[in-house]
Design a protein around this motif. Structure first.
Motif, PDB file in Angstrom:
ATOM      1  N   VAL A 153       0.733  -1.567  -0.325  1.00 51.40           N
ATOM      2  CA  VAL A 153       0.183   0.198   0.555  1.00 51.40           C
ATOM      3  C   VAL A 153       0.971   1.315   0.373  1.00 51.40           C
ATOM      4  O   VAL A 153       1.303   1.634   1.376  1.00 51.40           O
ATOM      5  N   ALA A 154       0.494   2.134  -1.114  1.00 53.90           N
ATOM      6  CA  ALA A 154       1.343   2.894  -1.107  1.00 53.90           C
ATOM      7  C   ALA A 154       0.887   4.363  -0.877  1.00 53.90           C
ATOM      8  O   ALA A 154      -0.062   4.112  -1.970  1.00 53.90           O
ATOM      9  N   THR A 155       1.507   5.402  -0.605  1.00 56.87           N
ATOM     10  CA  THR A 155       0.667   6.899  -0.283  1.00 56.87           C
ATOM     11  C   THR A 155       2.673   7.588  -1.255  1.00 56.87           C
ATOM     12  O   THR A 155       2.859   7.505   0.808  1.00 56.87           O
ATOM     13  N   GLY A 156       2.161   8.182  -2.094  1.00 60.99           N
ATOM     14  CA  GLY A 156       3.834   8.691  -2.384  1.00 60.99           C
ATOM     15  C   GLY A 156       5.247   8.197  -1.657  1.00 60.99           C
ATOM     16  O   GLY A 156       5.040   6.414  -2.420  1.00 60.99           O
ATOM     17  N   GLY A 157       5.825   8.214  -1.322  1.00 63.01           N
ATOM     18  CA  GLY A 157       6.821   7.721  -1.133  1.00 63.01           C
ATOM     19  C   GLY A 157       6.961   6.271  -0.103  1.00 63.01           C
ATOM     20  O   GLY A 157       8.269   6.387   0.300  1.00 63.01           O
ATOM     21  N   ILE A 158       5.960   6.511   0.678  1.00 59.07           N
ATOM     22  CA  ILE A 158       5.925   5.154   1.842  1.00 59.07           C
ATOM     23  C   ILE A 158       5.184   3.940   1.406  1.00 59.07           C
ATOM     24  O   ILE A 158       3.699   4.148   0.306  1.00 59.07           O
ATOM     25  N   THR A 159       6.002   2.827   1.447  1.00 58.50           N
ATOM     26  CA  THR A 159       5.224   2.158   0.924  1.00 58.50           C
ATOM     27  C   THR A 159       4.934   0.903   2.326  1.00 58.50           C
ATOM     28  O   THR A 159       6.252   0.836   3.087  1.00 58.50           O
TER      29      THR A 159
ATOM     30  N   GLU B 261      -5.516   9.221  -0.112  1.00 59.63           N
ATOM     31  CA  GLU B 261      -4.139   9.209   0.829  1.00 59.63           C
ATOM     32  C   GLU B 261      -3.006   8.060   0.199  1.00 59.63           C
ATOM     33  O   GLU B 261      -2.095   8.035  -0.561  1.00 59.63           O
ATOM     34  N   ILE B 262      -4.208   6.915  -0.693  1.00 58.84           N
ATOM     35  CA  ILE B 262      -3.035   6.119  -1.588  1.00 58.84           C
ATOM     36  C   ILE B 262      -3.234   6.184  -2.666  1.00 58.84           C
ATOM     37  O   ILE B 262      -4.257   6.721  -3.635  1.00 58.84           O
ATOM     38  N   THR B 263      -1.781   6.256  -3.235  1.00 59.47           N
ATOM     39  CA  THR B 263      -1.640   6.722  -4.320  1.00 59.47           C
ATOM     40  C   THR B 263      -1.322   5.549  -5.354  1.00 59.47           C
ATOM     41  O   THR B 263      -1.830   5.406  -6.819  1.00 59.47           O
ATOM     42  N   SER B 264      -1.281   4.002  -5.012  1.00 56.62           N
ATOM     43  CA  SER B 264      -1.594   2.433  -5.502  1.00 56.62           C
ATOM     44  C   SER B 264      -1.396   1.085  -4.868  1.00 56.62           C
ATOM     45  O   SER B 264      -1.279   1.750  -3.692  1.00 56.62           O
ATOM     46  N   MET B 265      -1.688   0.558  -5.227  1.00 58.41           N
ATOM     47  CA  MET B 265      -1.786  -0.706  -4.330  1.00 58.41           C
ATOM     48  C   MET B 265      -1.822  -1.792  -5.106  1.00 58.41           C
ATOM     49  O   MET B 265      -2.036  -2.241  -5.749  1.00 58.41           O
ATOM     50  N   TRP B 266      -0.706  -2.880  -5.155  1.00 62.88           N
ATOM     51  CA  TRP B 266       0.201  -3.814  -5.812  1.00 62.88           C
ATOM     52  C   TRP B 266       0.136  -5.146  -4.359  1.00 62.88           C
ATOM     53  O   TRP B 266       0.569  -5.056  -3.692  1.00 62.88           O
TER      54      TRP B 266
ATOM     55  N   ALA C 244      13.763  10.397  -1.269  1.00 63.31           N
ATOM     56  CA  ALA C 244      14.083   8.977  -0.013  1.00 63.31           C
ATOM     57  C   ALA C 244      12.622   8.019  -0.349  1.00 63.31           C
ATOM     58  O   ALA C 244      11.614   8.692  -0.083  1.00 63.31           O
ATOM     59  N   LEU C 245      12.972   6.320   0.022  1.00 63.02           N
ATOM     60  CA  LEU C 245      12.021   6.171  -0.493  1.00 63.02           C
ATOM     61  C   LEU C 245      11.854   5.023   1.647  1.00 63.02           C
ATOM     62  O   LEU C 245      13.711   4.929   1.571  1.00 63.02           O
ATOM     63  N   VAL C 246      10.477   5.190   1.512  1.00 61.82           N
ATOM     64  CA  VAL C 246      10.435   4.034   2.644  1.00 61.82           C
ATOM     65  C   VAL C 246       9.602   3.348   2.938  1.00 61.82           C
ATOM     66  O   VAL C 246       8.445   3.154   2.288  1.00 61.82           O
TER      67      VAL C 246
ATOM     68  N   VAL D 108       7.612  12.251   4.319  1.00 56.21           N
ATOM     69  CA  VAL D 108       8.778  12.566   3.718  1.00 56.21           C
ATOM     70  C   VAL D 108       8.618  13.542   2.795  1.00 56.21           C
ATOM     71  O   VAL D 108       7.356  14.170   2.142  1.00 56.21           O
ATOM     72  N   SER D 109      10.217  14.986   2.980  1.00 54.90           N
ATOM     73  CA  SER D 109       9.299  15.372   1.696  1.00 54.90           C
ATOM     74  C   SER D 109      10.861  15.989   1.292  1.00 54.90           C
ATOM     75  O   SER D 109      12.515  15.483   2.450  1.00 54.90           O
ATOM     76  N   ASN D 110      11.664  15.026  -0.342  1.00 62.94           N
ATOM     77  CA  ASN D 110      12.372  15.413  -0.788  1.00 62.94           C
ATOM     78  C   ASN D 110      12.816  13.870   0.011  1.00 62.94           C
ATOM     79  O   ASN D 110      12.942  12.667  -0.053  1.00 62.94           O
ATOM     80  N   ALA D 111      14.082  14.500   0.395  1.00 69.17           N
ATOM     81  CA  ALA D 111      15.675  13.253   0.907  1.00 69.17           C
ATOM     82  C   ALA D 111      15.194  13.762   2.441  1.00 69.17           C
ATOM     83  O   ALA D 111      16.176  13.214   3.589  1.00 69.17           O
TER      84      ALA D 111
END
Length: 270
Positions: free
Chosen positions: A24-30, A60-65, A85-87, A101-104
């Motif tokens: 479950v992705a919300t922007g750069g957070i999975t 707020e969910i940008t994608s799910m897979w 940065a990806l979390v 997350v704001s940029n890195a």
């Protein structure tokens, strides 16, 4: 909205077909949930989805897979890459962390529900944060009221305006420099942080890797703890500090390892 709900239904059907991980992705957070752990997932008012006590607003969910990613329980991974940065958050601890997350620049607030008492009783996990990658304008900031472990796993991180690692938990924080890795933390002249690596509570430096520290900030010690600091096994090179190389409010105990300090404006160890 109907299209989004239909997509969720397809994802859940795929999970049921075989052992999978729900992402479950919300922007750069999975957030990563193994199918064996998810249990009942509920919709609330048609606008929220709850999985393992973690509630998401659907907008707020940008994608799910689903995929076959193996998830390590109790772990939050932060991967720095240039200006971002990806979390990745393991599903079993998703309910205990609020991530921004704001940029890195990564900010994590451990929930008030996560306390040392719960960890000690085995009712909640101690969370491990694994930091890797590189950024010339990033940071890791953590707050909360429970102990935690921060793993440095090949990290090169510069924060021009503050501490690259800033931990305001008033509890025991173990910083583990992972074997076979070289890690470098640098702050900039604009920083007014207390240390390039700052820990409000009791700091434990350990592991069998190498950590290099460059503190250029106007108020910066190389490494600063608000309690006592212990060191074991790892190699720490504090190569620049406007003030002390290593500063702690209680005591410094070095059991083993190698500590090199140079280029300080004040004491090596204070």
């Amino acid at each position: 909205m109907k299209k989004f709900l239909y997509s969720i239904a397809l994802v859940l059907t795929a999970m049921a077909a075989q052992a999978q991980t729900l992402n479950v992705a919300t922007g750069g957070i999975t957030y990563q949930f193994p199918a064996t752990q998810t249990g009942e997932m509920t919709f609330n008012g048609g606008s929220q989805l709850t999985i393992l006590n973690k509630t998401y607003n659907l907008n707020e969910i940008t994608s799910m897979w689903t995929d076959e990613t193996k998830v390590t329980d109790n772990e939050v991974k932060v991967v720095y890459s240039g200006s971002e940065a990806l979390v990745y958050v393991a599903g079993n601890v998703a309910q205990y962390v609020d991530v921004a997350v704001s940029n890195a620049h990564v900010t994590i607030a451990q929930s008030a529900d996560l306390t040392n008492d719960l960890i000690k009783a085995g009712e909640a996990p101690e969370i491990e944060y694994s930091l890797s990658g590189s950024s010339t304008d990033g940071s890791f900031n953590m707050s909360g009221s429970a102990k935690a472990t921060v793993n440095l796993n090949g990290l090169t991180l510069t924060n021009p305006a503050g501490a690259p690692i800033n931990i305001t938990n008033g509890k025991r924080i173990a910083v583990s420099v992972k074997k076979g890795t070289t890690n470098t933390l640098t702050d900039g002249a604009e920083s007014t942080a207390k240390g390039c690596l700052y820990c409000k509570g009791h700091l434990e430096l350990k592991g069998k890797g190498e950590l290099n520290v460059y503190a250029y900030g106007s108020a910066a010690h190389g490494i600063k703890s608000g309690d006592y600091t212990e060191m074991k096994n790892c190699t720490v090179n504090i190569l620049k500090a406007t003030k002390d190389g290593l500063s702690c409010n209680e005591y410094f105990l070095m059991e083993s390892g190698t500590l090199n300090i140079s280029g300080t404006g004040d004491d090596g160890i204070q």
